[in-house]
Design an enzyme around this catalytic site. Sequence first.
Site, PDB file in Angstrom:
ATOM      1  N   GLU A 182       8.186  36.239 -25.679  1.00  0.00           N
ATOM      2  CA  GLU A 182       8.233  36.218 -24.211  1.00  0.00           C
ATOM      3  C   GLU A 182       7.295  37.287 -23.657  1.00  0.00           C
ATOM      4  O   GLU A 182       7.677  38.461 -23.566  1.00  0.00           O
ATOM      5  CB  GLU A 182       9.653  36.503 -23.725  1.00  0.00           C
ATOM      6  N   ASN A 231      18.848  30.993 -20.638  1.00  0.00           N
ATOM      7  CA  ASN A 231      19.282  32.366 -20.402  1.00  0.00           C
ATOM      8  C   ASN A 231      19.623  32.479 -18.919  1.00  0.00           C
ATOM      9  O   ASN A 231      18.729  32.551 -18.079  1.00  0.00           O
ATOM     10  CB  ASN A 231      18.144  33.324 -20.799  1.00  0.00           C
ATOM     11  N   SER A 278       8.522  31.746 -17.617  1.00  0.00           N
ATOM     12  CA  SER A 278       8.160  30.765 -16.581  1.00  0.00           C
ATOM     13  C   SER A 278       7.995  29.341 -17.105  1.00  0.00           C
ATOM     14  O   SER A 278       7.159  28.589 -16.602  1.00  0.00           O
ATOM     15  CB  SER A 278       6.903  31.213 -15.828  1.00  0.00           C
ATOM     16  N   GLY A 283       9.721  35.241 -15.202  1.00  0.00           N
ATOM     17  CA  GLY A 283      10.138  35.205 -13.806  1.00  0.00           C
ATOM     18  C   GLY A 283       8.993  35.352 -12.822  1.00  0.00           C
ATOM     19  O   GLY A 283       9.216  35.587 -11.635  1.00  0.00           O
ATOM     20  N   LYS A 335      20.970  34.839 -17.378  1.00  0.00           N
ATOM     21  CA  LYS A 335      20.854  36.214 -16.869  1.00  0.00           C
ATOM     22  C   LYS A 335      22.089  36.593 -16.036  1.00  0.00           C
ATOM     23  O   LYS A 335      23.183  36.145 -16.353  1.00  0.00           O
ATOM     24  CB  LYS A 335      19.542  36.373 -16.078  1.00  0.00           C
ATOM     25  N   HIS A 373      16.012  41.375 -25.276  1.00  0.00           N
ATOM     26  CA  HIS A 373      15.288  40.786 -24.140  1.00  0.00           C
ATOM     27  C   HIS A 373      14.523  41.901 -23.417  1.00  0.00           C
ATOM     28  O   HIS A 373      15.005  43.029 -23.320  1.00  0.00           O
ATOM     29  CB  HIS A 373      16.281  40.103 -23.186  1.00  0.00           C
ATOM     30  N   GLU A 408      14.111  42.536 -20.389  1.00  0.00           N
ATOM     31  CA  GLU A 408      14.831  43.170 -19.281  1.00  0.00           C
ATOM     32  C   GLU A 408      15.757  44.269 -19.806  1.00  0.00           C
ATOM     33  O   GLU A 408      15.949  45.298 -19.156  1.00  0.00           O
ATOM     34  CB  GLU A 408      15.597  42.099 -18.477  1.00  0.00           C
TER      35      GLU A 408
END
Length: 260
Positions: free
Chosen positions: A173, A13, A219, A179, A15, A98, A100
């Site tokens: 996730e 991904n 991560s 991250g 991003k 996702h 985010e």
Amino acid sequence: MKRTVRKPIIAGNWKMYTTVIEASALTRALVAQVKTDDVDVVLCPPFVNLLPVFDLIKNTLIKLGAQNMFYEPIGAFTGEISAVMLQAVGCEYVIIGHSERRQIMGESLDAIRRKVGAALDQGLIPILCVGETLAERESGVTRDVVTRQLQSALTGIISKQINSGSGLVVAYEPVWAIGTGRVATPDQAQEVHQHIRQLLCDQFDVSAAENVRLLYGGSVKPDNFAELILKPDIDGALVGGASLKAETFFSLIQQCGSKL
Ligand code: PGA
């Protein structure tokens, strides 16, 4: 549940990273290294880089995915991209829900459900993301959160859509691991993956539960992935930061291959 062999899958991904030049360089470096299809390797660049990346991978073993889509097929929806459009530029996969997008863009459970349905209808494989925040984990509601996100996203989907044709991928996730450099322990991840597989069994059937591939994300790095991928219900990874360097992503691809 009986153990079946699922083909490992790893998705990068990217991003909102990579200009078209950077995306092409990264893709070229990966094309030079990925020589077997023991593992499904999926690259998910930003929308504007989908076509240039597809041009570089179209005769290779690497597959293309998008990071998001809209649920309507066509129309006056400024700034949105449909499943039909993604397929036309070579996408086989699309990341949906996702964290985010849920947290920063305010994407609702209802929008995510409609996106999953639209992707499956179009023959795209959704990579549906679920996962709890740190506060939710600390208050002991991880299972409830994951159950709600999964069941909501899959409302109205029938097992035929999962078992035949394109299929479905689910990525667990934990938001606190994305991250942050803080990875879930292999046991923490396995516990949630097993729970997700049981939910799929309850909602669909044993065959759907056994066929759907479950990815861990958050991560993932070459030095923490070996133990995660050995867990029985972890079939691969959704990788952010470590997918932006060819050598680290390729090392993770090789580790996925050890699952076989
Ligand atoms: P990360 O991102 O690997 O950089 O933690 C994972 C993701 O957001 O899919």
